[in-house]
Scaffold this motif. Structure first.
Motif, short mmCIF file in Angstrom:
data_model
loop_
_atom_site.label_atom_id
_atom_site.label_comp_id
_atom_site.label_asym_id
_atom_site.label_seq_id
_atom_site.Cartn_x
_atom_site.Cartn_y
_atom_site.Cartn_z
N VAL A 736 0.82 -1.22 0.00
CA VAL A 736 0.00 0.00 0.00
C VAL A 736 0.86 1.26 0.00
CG1 VAL A 736 -1.78 1.27 1.29
CG2 VAL A 736 -1.84 -1.22 1.20
N ARG A 737 2.07 1.18 0.50
CA ARG A 737 2.88 2.39 0.71
C ARG A 737 3.12 3.16 -0.58
NH1 ARG A 737 8.77 0.79 2.72
NH2 ARG A 737 9.01 3.03 2.32
N LYS A 738 3.20 2.45 -1.72
CA LYS A 738 3.44 3.15 -2.98
C LYS A 738 2.26 4.03 -3.38
CE LYS A 738 6.77 -0.11 -4.92
NZ LYS A 738 7.09 -1.01 -6.06
N LEU A 739 1.07 3.69 -2.90
CA LEU A 739 -0.13 4.49 -3.24
C LEU A 739 -0.18 5.79 -2.46
CD1 LEU A 739 -2.76 1.59 -3.21
CD2 LEU A 739 -1.70 2.65 -5.22
N LYS A 740 0.58 5.86 -1.35
CA LYS A 740 0.61 7.04 -0.49
C LYS A 740 -0.77 7.38 0.07
CE LYS A 740 4.80 9.14 -2.35
NZ LYS A 740 5.45 10.37 -2.85
N TRP A 741 -1.57 6.33 0.35
CA TRP A 741 -2.85 6.56 1.01
C TRP A 741 -2.61 6.91 2.48
CZ3 TRP A 741 -6.23 1.83 -0.93
CH2 TRP A 741 -6.53 2.04 -2.28
N ARG A 742 -3.60 7.57 3.08
CA ARG A 742 -3.48 8.01 4.46
C ARG A 742 -4.74 7.62 5.23
NH1 ARG A 742 -1.72 14.00 2.33
NH2 ARG A 742 0.22 13.36 1.33
N LEU A 743 -4.54 7.08 6.40
CA LEU A 743 -5.65 6.57 7.20
C LEU A 743 -6.26 7.67 8.05
CD1 LEU A 743 -6.95 3.75 7.65
CD2 LEU A 743 -5.54 3.57 9.71
N VAL A 744 -7.61 7.60 8.20
CA VAL A 744 -8.34 8.57 9.02
C VAL A 744 -9.29 7.79 9.93
CG1 VAL A 744 -9.87 10.57 9.03
CG2 VAL A 744 -8.28 10.24 7.14
N GLY A 745 -9.38 8.21 11.17
CA GLY A 745 -10.35 7.63 12.10
C GLY A 745 -11.29 8.70 12.62
N THR A 746 -12.58 8.41 12.72
CA THR A 746 -13.56 9.39 13.19
C THR A 746 -14.47 8.77 14.24
OG1 THR A 746 -15.12 8.82 11.41
CG2 THR A 746 -13.59 10.63 10.99
N GLY A 747 -15.02 9.61 15.08
CA GLY A 747 -16.00 9.17 16.07
C GLY A 747 -16.84 10.34 16.54
N ASN A 748 -18.16 10.17 16.57
CA ASN A 748 -19.08 11.20 17.02
C ASN A 748 -20.03 10.61 18.05
OD1 ASN A 748 -18.06 13.07 15.12
ND2 ASN A 748 -19.42 12.28 13.53
N ILE A 749 -20.28 11.37 19.09
CA ILE A 749 -21.23 10.93 20.11
C ILE A 749 -22.08 12.11 20.54
CG2 ILE A 749 -19.58 11.28 22.03
CD1 ILE A 749 -20.84 8.75 23.30
N LEU A 750 -23.37 11.86 20.77
CA LEU A 750 -24.32 12.92 21.09
C LEU A 750 -25.25 12.47 22.20
CD1 LEU A 750 -25.93 15.59 20.48
CD2 LEU A 750 -27.22 14.24 18.80
N PHE A 751 -25.28 13.21 23.30
CA PHE A 751 -26.26 13.02 24.37
C PHE A 751 -27.28 14.14 24.26
CE2 PHE A 751 -22.48 10.93 25.90
CZ PHE A 751 -22.95 9.79 26.54
N GLY A 752 -28.53 13.84 24.52
CA GLY A 752 -29.54 14.88 24.44
C GLY A 752 -30.86 14.44 25.04
N GLY A 753 -31.79 15.37 25.08
CA GLY A 753 -33.11 15.05 25.61
C GLY A 753 -34.04 16.24 25.53
#
Length: 827
Positions: A736-753
């Motif tokens: 994969v290194r030759k493609l020069k891709w880059r990893l991303v991680g995401t997370g969202n959390i919502l409390f409400g009422g």
């Protein structure tokens, strides 16, 4: 006989002087070795590439060599004084110039580097309480590597003719370049360490460029503030990327070193060390550095980032720096030269060269100035533009080279070619979103044409005044027409800039248009990352659309560098275009139902951003963000019933904090924490509607697996998090290194009422008992949550995210996972 000896010694000595430059860029090459072939007689070039060598040798050949370049030789004439210039061609295999092998004997470079680490706190300029210096900065941007196919294009023929007539720009052996821009500036730079603040007073500027008519914005970014490179930092920020210094704390893990030589430079005995990264895809440097024996400080450094690094479009980044010791022992840069070589995107196109040069003089360690002095990080003198060449001849730190004089001449010629004028106008229009016509800007062009289910095809024309009209007043307006609803929409506005130093504005706006509930970002949300998403939501089927008419008065002031405040007085009438009802008397569950409603409110917005900096563009201000500290925001809104037709009394608060965390080797994290509460019972259209995303485009301002208007809250708290690993993980995967891709991680959390009393006042049916559209409420203690993993830098332009919804999977119509795409242009 004695007379012959004297004449031979005086008149027969060989003296050679000249300059060594890069054949591709025309830039000087400092620190190159110039020597007589077959001897130990030699000298290094100075920071500006000049050398002077004298002596006698059996050979008649002069040699120039330097890491990363092909060695070159030239014949010289013995016994006379002469000038010989060299142009060296870059070598494609610079990273393989030395090999480090393991053995029982420790690398002799390591002992020197341990001493460098021990002395870093003393040598680092950041330890000084305060310092100041005068700075001269020069920037040049050129087009290079112009392909034959591109030169044959019709629009390039006249440009190519000019290029052919002045090919001397790159020198005798160099490649022709097409200059676009050159600037000079003189400024005064100030620094204090506690708290860490800096300021630059840009005193004089001179700008010559194709398509450059007004240099007020550019004048603020060509100074010393944007050319601060400190190798004593573990990571250096260049073109928005973090590069590991060769003297970073983790030096032994990141780099290989070779002790090459020792040499005296400027009276300082120095060790010459070569360095290169262990992993050629890391954001790190290859090059040389000269370390003083007395202080183990960097005296000179030549550091290059090559195209093997995980960067887009960049062929090479080269930083050359010379430092001097100041009182109290710290070392400050006196000269810095930076080259950014942008590669051709296709073999039919051309590349770009960006060259930066900084010279600092009158370096002084001083007492710290008051923090109020640093409120404006960049301050542009009202009389900064100076085009009198005699002034620059007296005040610039270094004379212009013949090449730079030719560059200015060529730019003046290119500016008057009609096709160049046309293309530069189109480029400016695309970038700004407006077409500049004298004192007016027409646009923005992306909103010229649209289509939705309420208006059908919609056309819009509008514009605004610019600083050619007034630097105090800006007027704006637009008119739109929908061919299905056959209704006009329009808006007018005016802004008075009362103070450009402590940015203070007053504005008034009127709008009569159409929008949709649940899509508008709240007062704390940064919409910069969601422009494409918001534009798409205006097309197709609008979600819970409404017509509105609004009047707004606003005021804003930047009280200090860190603290700003704004106040808005808004009166807005709503006419829903979907089935909606509300209780006209919220205190009586059986009160009559209404459809249209109005609000009258006052909003106070506060922001504290300790090290945020700005530049002024025309009659607007652009934030450059914060460097190290989080940004805190708060807003308080009070709605008034019976004032200017307002139907409700309410109080709403929103709090937020956001920050960009540069974690060096590990990547970059962004987080945003928001919370809010509405104190009174209100119709759900006035509560906090969390932005969902049913579009295929990924956005950071929405919950990407939430449906439009799926959840509404009276009280809420949310966390959005994204981590960009860069090449940290995928660079280590062989296939994969030759493609020069880059990893991303995401997370969202919502409390409400939503409180039960607020739920009780919502209208569930209309006057005839027909069910009305409703909303979902988050359960107490049960948040909405989603996580995702993405890959960016696909074909250098695209990002793909896979997002998994973790909660409320039982809601009708929801998708447990989604794949989102986005356009992501980054280096």
């Amino acid at each position: 006989m004695a007379l012959w000896c004297i004449s031979h010694c005086v008149f027969g000595q060989t003296i050679i002087e000249g300059k060594v430059t890069d054949a591709e860029t025309g830039d000087p090459i400092p620190f190159a070795s110039v020597y007589f072939q077959g001897t130990t007689i030699g000298v290094p070039t100075d920071f500006d590439g000049f050398y002077r060598i004298k002596g006698e040798a059996k050979s008649d050949t002069l040699v120039v060599s330097y890491i990363g370049y092909e060695t070159k030789t030239k014949a010289y004439q013995k016994g006379v004084t002469q000038t010989i210039n060299f142009q060296l061609n870059p070598e494609a295999t610079a990273l393989s110039d030395f090999v480090v092998t393991a053995g029982k004997v420790e690398n002799p470079a390591f002992d020197i580097l341990r001493q460098v680490m021990d002395h870093k706190p003393m040598n680092d300029k950041r330890r000084l309480a305060a310092y100041e210096f005068d700075s001269y900065n020069k920037i040049e941007i050129d087009v290079d590597n112009i392909s034959d196919k591109l030169r044959q294009k019709k629009f390039m023929r006249k440009i190519a003719a000019v290029l052919d007539s002045i090919e001397v720009i790159a020198g005798e052996d160099g490649k022709p370049i097409l200059p676009l821009f050159i600037s000079e500036s003189l400024s005064r730079y100030y620094y204090r360490s506690d708290p860490r603040l800096s300021k630059e007073e840009v005193l004089k500027t001179k700008i010559t460029g194709v398509g450059i008519e007004d240099g007020s914005l550019i004048s603020q970014v060509i100074g010393s503030s944007f050319q601060q490179y400190n190798f004593y930092q573990n990571r250096m920020n260049i073109v928005e990327k973090e590069f590991a210094s060769p003297i970073a704390d983790g030096w032994r893990i990141l780099y290989d070193y070779v002790l090459e030589d020792s040499v005296t430079i400027g009276g300082e005995f120095c060790y010459l060390l070569d360095f290169k990264p262990k992993n050629d895809q890391e954001l790190a440097f290859v090059g040389k550095m000269w370390i003083t024996k007395r202080d183990f400080a960097i005296k000179q450094i030549d550091a290059t980032v090559q195209r093997t690094a995980n960067l887009n479009f960049i062929e090479k980044i080269k930083i050359q720096q010379e430092l001097d010791r100041v009182e109290n022992g710290a070392w400050l840069p006196v000269k810095t030269r930076v080259l950014v070589d942008v590669a051709e995107i296709t073999n039919k196109s051309a590349g770009f060269l960006a060259k930066f040069y900084t010279s600092n003089q009158n370096l002084r360690v001083t007492e710290p100035r008051d923090t109020r002095f640093f409120d404006r990080a960049i301050e542009l003198s009202e009389q900064s533009r100076e085009y009198d060449e005699s002034f620059w001849e007296q005040n610039r730190h270094d004379k212009l080279t013949p090449t730079e004089i030719n560059v200015i001449s060529m730019i003046d010629t290119l500016k008057n070619i009609p096709i160049v004028k046309t293309w530069t106008t189109l480029a400016k229009t695309f970038a700004r979103g407006y077409v500049e016509v004298g004192a007016f800007d027409l646009g923005p062009w992306p909103f010229l044409l649209g289509n939705n289910n309420i208006e059908g095809w919609r056309v819009r024309v509008g514009g605004r005044t610019n600083e050619h009209f007034s630097r105090r007043w800006q007027f704006n307006g637009y008119m739109a027409y929908g061919f299905d609803d056959e209704k006009y929409k329009y808006g007018l506005g005016a802004t008075w800039i009362a103070d450009r130093n402590n940015w203070t504005t007053f504005n008034v706006n009127y709008r009569k248009d159409i929008d949709q509930f649940g899509i508008q970002p709240d007062a704390l949300t940064d919409i910069d990352g969601g422009t494409a998403f918001l534009a798409l939501t205006q097309l197709g089927n609008l979600v819970r659309p409404f017509r509105y008419e609004s009047y707004q008065l606003g005021a804003f002031r930047q009280f200090s560098r860190a603290f700003s405040a704004g106040i808005l007085l808004t009166n807005k009438s709503f006419q829903p275009e979907f089935d909606f009802r509300y209780r006209t008397n919220l205190e009586k569950p059986d009160s009559p139902l209404g459809t249209d409603f109005s609000t009258s409110e006052v909003t106070l917005r506060l922001k504290y951003a300790r090290d945020e900096s700005f530049i002024i563009n025309d009659n607007s201000r652009i934030s450059l963000g914060t460097l190290r500290w989080p940004m805190f925001m708060a807003s308080v809104t009070r709605g008034f019933k019976g004032v200017a037709g307002g139907d409700f009394d309410y109080t709403r608060i929103n709090l937020g904090v956001q920050q960009r965390l540069k974690l060096g080797f590990w990547g970059v994290s962004n987080y945003q924490i928001n919370a809010g509460h509405t104190f009174e019972d209100l119709p759900y259209t006035l509560l906090n509607a969390h932005i969902g995303n049913e579009q295929i485009v990924y956005t950071t301002i929405a919950f990407n697996t939430m449906q439009f208007y799926e959840f509404v809250s009276q009280s809420y708290a949310s966390l959005r998090y994204q981590h960009q690993f860069g090449g940290f993980i995928l660079n280590r995967v062989p296939l994969v290194r030759k493609l020069k891709w880059r990893l991303v991680g995401t997370g969202n959390i919502l409390f409400g009422g939503v409180s039960q009393s607020t739920l009780d006042v919502q209208a569930l049916t209309d006057e005839n008992g027909n069910s009305l559209p409703q909303f979902d409420v988050l359960e107490n203690g049960r948040p909405f949550a989603e996580v995702g993993v993405g890959v960016e830098n696909i074909f250098k332009f695209f990002r793909v995210d896979y997002i998994r919804r973790l909660t409320y999977l039982e809601n009708p119509g929801v998708e447990k996972s989604a794949i989102k795409f986005s356009f992501n242009l980054s280096l």
